[in-house]
Design a protein around this motif. Sequence first.
Motif, PDB file in Angstrom:
ATOM      1  N   TRP A 161     -36.534 -19.783  17.427  1.00 40.29           N
ATOM      2  CA  TRP A 161     -35.092 -19.543  17.400  1.00 40.29           C
ATOM      3  C   TRP A 161     -34.743 -18.314  18.246  1.00 40.29           C
ATOM      4  O   TRP A 161     -33.739 -18.290  18.937  1.00 40.29           O
ATOM      5  CB  TRP A 161     -34.639 -19.371  15.956  1.00 40.29           C
ATOM      6  CG  TRP A 161     -33.147 -19.367  15.777  1.00 40.29           C
ATOM      7  CD1 TRP A 161     -32.199 -19.520  16.745  1.00 40.29           C
ATOM      8  CD2 TRP A 161     -32.425 -19.216  14.548  1.00 40.29           C
ATOM      9  NE1 TRP A 161     -30.936 -19.475  16.197  1.00 40.29           N
ATOM     10  CE2 TRP A 161     -31.049 -19.285  14.854  1.00 40.29           C
ATOM     11  CE3 TRP A 161     -32.818 -19.023  13.234  1.00 40.29           C
ATOM     12  CZ2 TRP A 161     -30.066 -19.166  13.875  1.00 40.29           C
ATOM     13  CZ3 TRP A 161     -31.844 -18.906  12.258  1.00 40.29           C
ATOM     14  CH2 TRP A 161     -30.478 -18.976  12.567  1.00 40.29           C
ATOM     15  N   PHE A 214     -30.384  -9.659  15.828  1.00 40.90           N
ATOM     16  CA  PHE A 214     -30.675 -10.999  15.327  1.00 40.90           C
ATOM     17  C   PHE A 214     -31.857 -11.045  14.365  1.00 40.90           C
ATOM     18  O   PHE A 214     -31.755 -11.596  13.260  1.00 40.90           O
ATOM     19  CB  PHE A 214     -30.922 -11.938  16.509  1.00 40.90           C
ATOM     20  CG  PHE A 214     -31.221 -13.357  16.112  1.00 40.90           C
ATOM     21  CD1 PHE A 214     -30.285 -14.112  15.429  1.00 40.90           C
ATOM     22  CD2 PHE A 214     -32.439 -13.941  16.421  1.00 40.90           C
ATOM     23  CE1 PHE A 214     -30.549 -15.423  15.062  1.00 40.90           C
ATOM     24  CE2 PHE A 214     -32.718 -15.250  16.063  1.00 40.90           C
ATOM     25  CZ  PHE A 214     -31.775 -15.986  15.386  1.00 40.90           C
ATOM     26  N   VAL A 217     -31.812 -12.511  10.385  1.00 48.27           N
ATOM     27  CA  VAL A 217     -32.360 -13.799   9.941  1.00 48.27           C
ATOM     28  C   VAL A 217     -33.821 -13.726   9.512  1.00 48.27           C
ATOM     29  O   VAL A 217     -34.376 -14.707   9.022  1.00 48.27           O
ATOM     30  CB  VAL A 217     -32.196 -14.887  11.030  1.00 48.27           C
ATOM     31  CG1 VAL A 217     -30.734 -15.029  11.423  1.00 48.27           C
ATOM     32  CG2 VAL A 217     -33.055 -14.587  12.255  1.00 48.27           C
ATOM     33  N   TRP A 233     -27.355 -27.102  11.417  1.00 52.95           N
ATOM     34  CA  TRP A 233     -26.179 -26.401  10.907  1.00 52.95           C
ATOM     35  C   TRP A 233     -25.081 -27.380  10.493  1.00 52.95           C
ATOM     36  O   TRP A 233     -24.236 -27.051   9.674  1.00 52.95           O
ATOM     37  CB  TRP A 233     -25.631 -25.441  11.968  1.00 52.95           C
ATOM     38  CG  TRP A 233     -26.513 -24.264  12.194  1.00 52.95           C
ATOM     39  CD1 TRP A 233     -27.383 -24.061  13.223  1.00 52.95           C
ATOM     40  CD2 TRP A 233     -26.628 -23.100  11.357  1.00 52.95           C
ATOM     41  NE1 TRP A 233     -28.034 -22.856  13.078  1.00 52.95           N
ATOM     42  CE2 TRP A 233     -27.588 -22.250  11.953  1.00 52.95           C
ATOM     43  CE3 TRP A 233     -26.015 -22.706  10.175  1.00 52.95           C
ATOM     44  CZ2 TRP A 233     -27.944 -21.022  11.396  1.00 52.95           C
ATOM     45  CZ3 TRP A 233     -26.365 -21.483   9.614  1.00 52.95           C
ATOM     46  CH2 TRP A 233     -27.316 -20.661  10.218  1.00 52.95           C
ATOM     47  N   TYR A 249     -24.496 -19.446  15.804  1.00 51.43           N
ATOM     48  CA  TYR A 249     -25.820 -20.043  15.644  1.00 51.43           C
ATOM     49  C   TYR A 249     -25.768 -21.559  15.835  1.00 51.43           C
ATOM     50  O   TYR A 249     -26.670 -22.157  16.444  1.00 51.43           O
ATOM     51  CB  TYR A 249     -26.397 -19.711  14.263  1.00 51.43           C
ATOM     52  CG  TYR A 249     -26.567 -18.238  13.997  1.00 51.43           C
ATOM     53  CD1 TYR A 249     -26.652 -17.318  15.052  1.00 51.43           C
ATOM     54  CD2 TYR A 249     -26.648 -17.738  12.694  1.00 51.43           C
ATOM     55  CE1 TYR A 249     -26.814 -15.965  14.806  1.00 51.43           C
ATOM     56  CE2 TYR A 249     -26.818 -16.380  12.448  1.00 51.43           C
ATOM     57  CZ  TYR A 249     -26.885 -15.503  13.502  1.00 51.43           C
ATOM     58  OH  TYR A 249     -27.044 -14.156  13.262  1.00 51.43           O
ATOM     59  N   SER A 250     -24.713 -22.178  15.327  1.00 49.94           N
ATOM     60  CA  SER A 250     -24.568 -23.618  15.486  1.00 49.94           C
ATOM     61  C   SER A 250     -24.386 -23.988  16.957  1.00 49.94           C
ATOM     62  O   SER A 250     -24.911 -25.008  17.420  1.00 49.94           O
ATOM     63  CB  SER A 250     -23.373 -24.115  14.666  1.00 49.94           C
ATOM     64  OG  SER A 250     -23.210 -25.514  14.806  1.00 49.94           O
ATOM     65  N   GLN A 294     -24.936  -9.327  18.721  1.00 45.39           N
ATOM     66  CA  GLN A 294     -25.590 -10.239  17.785  1.00 45.39           C
ATOM     67  C   GLN A 294     -27.047 -10.475  18.169  1.00 45.39           C
ATOM     68  O   GLN A 294     -27.922 -10.559  17.309  1.00 45.39           O
ATOM     69  CB  GLN A 294     -24.846 -11.580  17.746  1.00 45.39           C
ATOM     70  CG  GLN A 294     -23.433 -11.509  17.219  1.00 45.39           C
ATOM     71  CD  GLN A 294     -23.353 -10.921  15.831  1.00 45.39           C
ATOM     72  OE1 GLN A 294     -23.985 -11.414  14.902  1.00 45.39           O
ATOM     73  NE2 GLN A 294     -22.604  -9.842  15.675  1.00 45.39           N
ATOM     74  N   PHE A 316     -32.125 -18.213  21.311  1.00 47.05           N
ATOM     75  CA  PHE A 316     -31.010 -17.272  21.409  1.00 47.05           C
ATOM     76  C   PHE A 316     -31.019 -16.583  22.771  1.00 47.05           C
ATOM     77  O   PHE A 316     -29.987 -16.477  23.443  1.00 47.05           O
ATOM     78  CB  PHE A 316     -31.090 -16.244  20.288  1.00 47.05           C
ATOM     79  CG  PHE A 316     -29.784 -15.515  20.019  1.00 47.05           C
ATOM     80  CD1 PHE A 316     -28.773 -15.447  20.972  1.00 47.05           C
ATOM     81  CD2 PHE A 316     -29.568 -14.879  18.797  1.00 47.05           C
ATOM     82  CE1 PHE A 316     -27.575 -14.777  20.708  1.00 47.05           C
ATOM     83  CE2 PHE A 316     -28.380 -14.212  18.528  1.00 47.05           C
ATOM     84  CZ  PHE A 316     -27.389 -14.154  19.497  1.00 47.05           C
ATOM     85  N   GLU A 364     -20.837 -15.897  12.395  1.00 45.11           N
ATOM     86  CA  GLU A 364     -22.262 -15.987  12.722  1.00 45.11           C
ATOM     87  C   GLU A 364     -22.729 -17.439  12.722  1.00 45.11           C
ATOM     88  O   GLU A 364     -23.466 -17.867  13.618  1.00 45.11           O
ATOM     89  CB  GLU A 364     -23.075 -15.143  11.738  1.00 45.11           C
ATOM     90  CG  GLU A 364     -22.854 -13.651  11.918  1.00 45.11           C
ATOM     91  CD  GLU A 364     -23.517 -12.805  10.850  1.00 45.11           C
ATOM     92  OE1 GLU A 364     -23.545 -11.574  11.001  1.00 45.11           O
ATOM     93  OE2 GLU A 364     -24.012 -13.373   9.854  1.00 45.11           O
TER      94      GLU A 364
END
Length: 339
Positions: free
Chosen positions: A62, A90, A94, A152, A133-134, A86, A66, A129
């Motif tokens: 992930w 990150f 998470v 998501w 992320y989605s 972000q 990103f 957020e």
Amino acid sequence: MKIPKPRKRGDSYRIEIMFDGKRYSCTRDTPKECEHWATIKLLELKTGRTEDNKPVKPTITWMDLFNQYYDSVGKYTDSKAWNLTQLKSFEKKVGNLANTLIYDITPKQLTTWRNKRLKEVSDNTVLKEISLYSAMFTYAQKELFLITENPWMQISKPSKPDSRYRRISQQEIEKILKILNYEVGQIPTQSDHYVAWSFLFAIETAMRRGEILNMRKSDIYDGYVHLPKTKNGTKRNVPLSLFAKELVDLISREQEKIIPQSENAFRQMWEKKKAKTDIVDLHFHDTRHEAISRMVRVRKLPVEVLAKITGHKKIEVLVNVYYNPDAQELVEMFNGSAS
């Protein structure tokens, strides 16, 4: 090769395997799921094929996604500064999921993260957020063709909070100007002066902070400002009141960019100075609420004209979110319409 035992990490389990000197890992909800993944993974690595006899998927966590999303999409949007912030925070937000392969991230894991995050920040922050992320996973699905489904889309989102209702009083305006060492009519020469100037200009025009920061002398015409690019992607013209014109006249003729500051420097100055006052819960964006409410009260603008000035495509957002008359204003308009 013997399958290692999964290790408990918070509410989930993590397993790591080694193959040809490289480390592979995954996070699952149960030890059995971890062991199943490890068995299949070792088979894929030994044969170079998946269990469906297809080429092995590229290893992308992930965190990798990103970074790729930011380089390809995020830094080219109007929210690039927020996206970068972000990205930097990150892994802290998470946890282990940052280093989990995107194929292995499940809706259950995302739901667990969402519930934990809701205890740390506001619903609105979590919604923002999740939206970011989605978007990354949609990018992985529809642009990179790495996944077939966006996890998501399979979880429930927090309820959208009530619309913000915040007017700015004249007393608060005076406090902001004082802490920024600025007086009405003063030619701005320092960073704090430009923040104060922008604050006044925003209240007078309903322009967003970003629109003011991007404004140039060449965008200003006789009686209006032309905004070639706005948040919703369209251009618009913003009429200038007499006071707004007076503010524009204070800017040096030599400088093309009206506000000689970066967005980050401007924001930090605003937050730092505001914190030194006793004003509670004031955002710079509240100037837009104040400006729109004043335009209705003072200029009696019909909603369709007001929408052209503010750039709202949805009238209901303009009326229900940004137009915030107080009780006395409603009483005055009600009685005034009967005379």
